[in-house]
Enzyme design. Structure first.
Site, PDB file in Angstrom:
ATOM      1  N   GLY A   1     -79.783  35.575 108.595  1.00 37.75           N
ATOM      2  CA  GLY A   1     -78.647  36.502 108.686  1.00 37.75           C
ATOM      3  C   GLY A   1     -77.831  36.498 107.405  1.00 37.75           C
ATOM      4  CG  HIS A   2     -75.655  32.965 106.170  1.00 43.59           C
ATOM      5  ND1 HIS A   2     -76.093  31.919 106.934  1.00 43.59           N
ATOM      6  CD2 HIS A   2     -74.332  33.081 106.425  1.00 43.59           C
ATOM      7  CE1 HIS A   2     -75.072  31.405 107.624  1.00 43.59           C
ATOM      8  NE2 HIS A   2     -73.990  32.093 107.338  1.00 43.59           N
TER       9      HIS A   2
ATOM     10  CG  ASP B   1     -68.686  36.178 112.505  1.00 45.03           C
ATOM     11  OD1 ASP B   1     -68.455  35.285 113.318  1.00 45.03           O
ATOM     12  OD2 ASP B   1     -69.689  36.173 111.768  1.00 45.03           O
TER      13      ASP B   1
HETATM   14  P1  AMP Z   1     -70.521  32.045 108.323  1.00 41.37           P
HETATM   15  O1  AMP Z   1     -71.267  31.139 107.400  1.00 41.37           O
HETATM   16  O2  AMP Z   1     -70.868  31.857 109.756  1.00 41.37           O
HETATM   17  O3  AMP Z   1     -69.046  32.058 108.041  1.00 41.37           O
HETATM   18  O4  AMP Z   1     -71.020  33.522 107.993  1.00 41.37           O
HETATM   19  C1  AMP Z   1     -70.937  34.038 106.708  1.00 41.37           C
HETATM   20  C2  AMP Z   1     -71.209  35.517 106.754  1.00 41.37           C
HETATM   21  O5  AMP Z   1     -72.501  35.757 107.291  1.00 41.37           O
HETATM   22  C3  AMP Z   1     -70.205  36.261 107.659  1.00 41.37           C
HETATM   23  O6  AMP Z   1     -69.888  37.507 107.075  1.00 41.37           O
HETATM   24  C4  AMP Z   1     -70.992  36.423 108.924  1.00 41.37           C
HETATM   25  O7  AMP Z   1     -70.549  37.515 109.715  1.00 41.37           O
HETATM   26  C5  AMP Z   1     -72.391  36.656 108.382  1.00 41.37           C
HETATM   27  N1  AMP Z   1     -73.386  36.367 109.400  1.00 41.37           N
HETATM   28  C6  AMP Z   1     -73.441  35.277 110.204  1.00 41.37           C
HETATM   29  N2  AMP Z   1     -74.460  35.392 111.081  1.00 41.37           N
HETATM   30  C7  AMP Z   1     -75.059  36.586 110.827  1.00 41.37           C
HETATM   31  C8  AMP Z   1     -76.162  37.299 111.391  1.00 41.37           C
HETATM   32  N3  AMP Z   1     -76.863  36.802 112.411  1.00 41.37           N
HETATM   33  N4  AMP Z   1     -76.480  38.491 110.871  1.00 41.37           N
HETATM   34  C9  AMP Z   1     -75.789  39.028 109.839  1.00 41.37           C
HETATM   35  N5  AMP Z   1     -74.729  38.413 109.257  1.00 41.37           N
HETATM   36  C10 AMP Z   1     -74.373  37.208 109.747  1.00 41.37           C
END
Ligand code: AMP
Length: 296
Positions: A37-38, A164
């Site tokens: 996802g990231h 999110d």
């Molecule tokens: P985090 O590390 O959880 O703070 O996420 C960092 C970024 O990656 C944020 O913009 C999240 O919304 C995005 N993100 C997390 N999980 C996913 C996913 N499954 N698909 C797309 N973007 C994601």
């Protein structure tokens, strides 16, 4: 080659140098423990900008539960190794002290930063309901760090995941107020089961992951309801609650909101545009997901 910089000050200088050379910057903010996802955000940024940078910082300000931050996976070296082959040019990190040097000497630095952030006013509409209720202080903590991350990278396109959802509304407000950052909201990457990818999934057992797929199934059931003509938020919420009948999944909320007119509570009248949002616990891990009900 991917440059690794240990402070926001060094990152800021790197970004300035790129801009002086006339290069555009794409930016992805993360808390590490990277997954596909990231990387989908990084790919998008690489395809739309001359340079891409990623921050990896587990922001203590946005955790309302000490157990959650303690158990949050920390995999900096693996993360950097994943970013190099996908075209990321720079990775940076920092600490509360280096992100907020003006408060570095404070005894309770987190409290000081939040008080300072609140003093500048919160985007009140987005801070209402759901995550704001169930994770008190979370969105305030996100606001504090995102403002500082945007000041660090400055003029750029910043890529955020739709997963999110309230966060995307918040960062859009922050970006609009700062005037330097263009927000690009990207679709949620999912496992074949439909489970939204998340760093927190690493804490789930295989049966836990299987059970967690019911979250997505409930969102899809709400969309099915919407597409068959049911535009009543309370009734769609009920459809989702009925889907989550697996004992392994404890629902925190199953909500329907108008994304264009955010409200703390469930809207009482039928909607023209709607998004379903769920938060649930599986094996003690808090998971969130959401889905647009309206087909565009
Ligand atoms: P985090 O590390 O959880 O703070 O996420 C960092 C970024 O990656 C944020 O913009 C999240 O919304 C995005 N993100 C997390 N999980 C996913 C996913 N499954 N698909 C797309 N973007 C994601």
């Amino acid at each position: 080659m991917t440059v690794f910089l240990e402070t926001p000050q060094l990152a800021s200088r790197w970004c300035q140098q790129q801009r002086q050379r006339g290069l555009s910057i794409g930016y992805v903010a993360t808390m590490g423990a990277l997954h596909a996802g990231h990387l989908s955000l990084v790919h998008r940024s690489v395809s739309e900008n001359d340079r891409t940078c990623v921050s990896i910082f587990i922001n203590p300000l946005q955790f309302n539960n000490p157990d959650d931050i303690e158990k949050y996976p920390r995999l900096m070296e693996d993360d950097i190794a994943m970013l190099a082959p996908v075209g990321c040019n720079m990775v940076y990190t920092g600490s509360l002290q280096t992100f907020f040097p003006e408060h570095a000497a404070a005894q309770h630095i987190a409290t000081k930063i939040i008080r300072d952030t609140e003093g500048r006013g919160l985007p009140d509409k987005i801070i209402q309901g759901l995550e704001a209720v169930y994770r008190p202080g979370h969105l305030e903590g996100v606001k504090a760090i995102v403002e500082r991350l945007f000041q660090t990278v400055a003029k750029c396109r910043a890529y955020f995941g739709e997963k999110d959802f309230q966060q995307t509304l918040l960062v859009q407000q922050i970006a609009a107020a700062g005037g330097q950052v263009e927000i690009v909201v990207c679709p949620t990457s999912r496992e074949p089961s439909g489970l939204a990818m998340s760093s927190r999934n690493q804490r789930l057992s295989a049966p836990g992951k299987t059970a967690a797929a019911v979250i997505y199934q409930a969102l899809v059931a709400a969309r099915r309801g919407w597409l068959s003509g049911n535009h009543n938020p309370a009734s769609l919420e009920q459809i989702m609650r009925e889907q989550v009948c697996d004992a392994a999944v404890t629902l925190e909320y199953a909500a329907v909101r108008d994304p264009d007119n955010w409200s703390a509570d469930t809207p009482s009248s039928e909607l023209n545009n709607a998004r379903a949002l769920i938060a649930a616990y599986v094996e003690g891990v808090r998971l969130i997901d959401n889905l647009a009900l309206t087909q565009h």
